[in-house]
Enzyme design. Structure first.
Site, mmCIF file in Angstrom:
data_model
loop_
_atom_site.group_PDB
_atom_site.id
_atom_site.type_symbol
_atom_site.label_atom_id
_atom_site.label_comp_id
_atom_site.label_asym_id
_atom_site.label_seq_id
_atom_site.Cartn_x
_atom_site.Cartn_y
_atom_site.Cartn_z
ATOM 1 C CB CYS A 112 -0.985 -0.050 1.174
ATOM 2 S SG CYS A 112 -2.312 1.174 0.996
ATOM 3 C CG HIS A 218 -3.773 -3.358 3.056
ATOM 4 N ND1 HIS A 218 -2.771 -2.975 3.933
ATOM 5 C CD2 HIS A 218 -4.273 -2.216 2.526
ATOM 6 C CE1 HIS A 218 -2.682 -1.650 3.934
ATOM 7 N NE2 HIS A 218 -3.581 -1.162 3.091
ATOM 8 C CD GLU A 220 -1.801 -5.917 5.465
ATOM 9 O OE1 GLU A 220 -1.438 -6.170 4.299
ATOM 10 O OE2 GLU A 220 -2.347 -4.835 5.797
#
Ligand code: MN
Length: 254
Positions: A112, A218, A220
């Site tokens: 990001c 993202h 994660e």
């Protein structure tokens, strides 16, 4: 075999505390969880040493999401009213870390804001607010749509001959989206490797580098349920493994 140690850049804020105004680090735990789940040792990097000092003790870098980069760093003449969360300390530390990591060929995964930092560090520019600068843009802030956190929001098309395509194993991937800025001019030697349907650059990499990979989404927040997103962290750890093995040999010889 030693597990690779991955340095993670935290958010840096100025906050009032009981003893007065203080500088604090903050990190969403899911970045560290994703690294640990892939077999790495996650450590947080405070901006108190030259990046090169950290790199002597690290096998990879994860640049995380966060607030916007100060627009003067990419020579923007004005600050858009929607630009927020600027930290000069963080900008400076992360830009220096990018240069040091590229010089030392340390594997780097950028997420990001991390993609934007990588681009600005190399001389690229940013779109400060997508809704004002791209006609007919998607809403890249899925929190403003009724898309749950942890679910993908829009597709990206991936360049077939890219490192990214090899890692995720596909050229069409659904990603999540929590950004209002994006790459404007991508700095060489970065190559755009994924785009959203509205043309927004969603990933970039440096061809020929051992591992320099950046995504606008993202992973994660997706790695637990979507193997293609876990694969990004697994690829970072796998590449960092050879640096970890080399570092262990050097320590033994000392
Ligand atoms: Mn997006």
């Amino acid at each position: 075999m030693p597990a690779p140690v991955i340095g993670i850049t935290p958010d840096i804020t100025r906050e009032s505390a009981a003893h007065g105004l203080t500088t604090r680090l903050a990190l969403n735990l899911d970045y560290a969880e994703a690294i640990a789940h892939a077999g790495g040792i996650p450590v947080v990097l405070p901006p108190v040493l030259e990046p090169a000092r950290f790199l002597e003790n690290l096998d990879g870098i994860l640049l995380t999401g966060g607030g916007d980069i100060a627009p003067y760093r990419y020579d923007a003449p004005t600050i858009h009213p929607a630009t927020y969360g600027i930290s000069d300390v963080r900008d400076e530390f992360e830009i220096a870390l990018v240069h040091a990591a590229l010089n030392a060929d340390v594997p780097l995964l950028a997420i990001c804001r991390g993609l934007q930092v990588l681009n600005v560090a190399l001389g690229g520019t940013l779109i400060q607010h997508i809704p004002d600068q791209i006609d007919g843009a998607l809403n890249h802030r899925q929190q403003e749509l009724s898309i749950p956190s942890g679910e993908p929001a829009h597709p990206v098309t991936i360049r077939p001959d890219s490192h990214l395509a090899r890692i995720v194993g596909t050229t069409h991937l659904m990603v999540n989206s929590y950004h209002h800025q994006a790459v404007a001019e991508l700095a060489p030697p970065l190559l755009p490797t994924a785009t959203a349907p509205d043309g927004v650059i969603e990933a970039a990499e440096i061809p020929g580098a051992t591992f320099v990979l950046a995504v606008q989404w993202h992973p994660e927040r997706l790695f637990q349920h979507y193997p293609a997103h876990h694969a990004l962290f697994a690829a970072l750890i796998e590449t960092a493994q050879s640096r970890a093995a080399r570092r262990a040999t050097v320590v033994e010889q000392k």
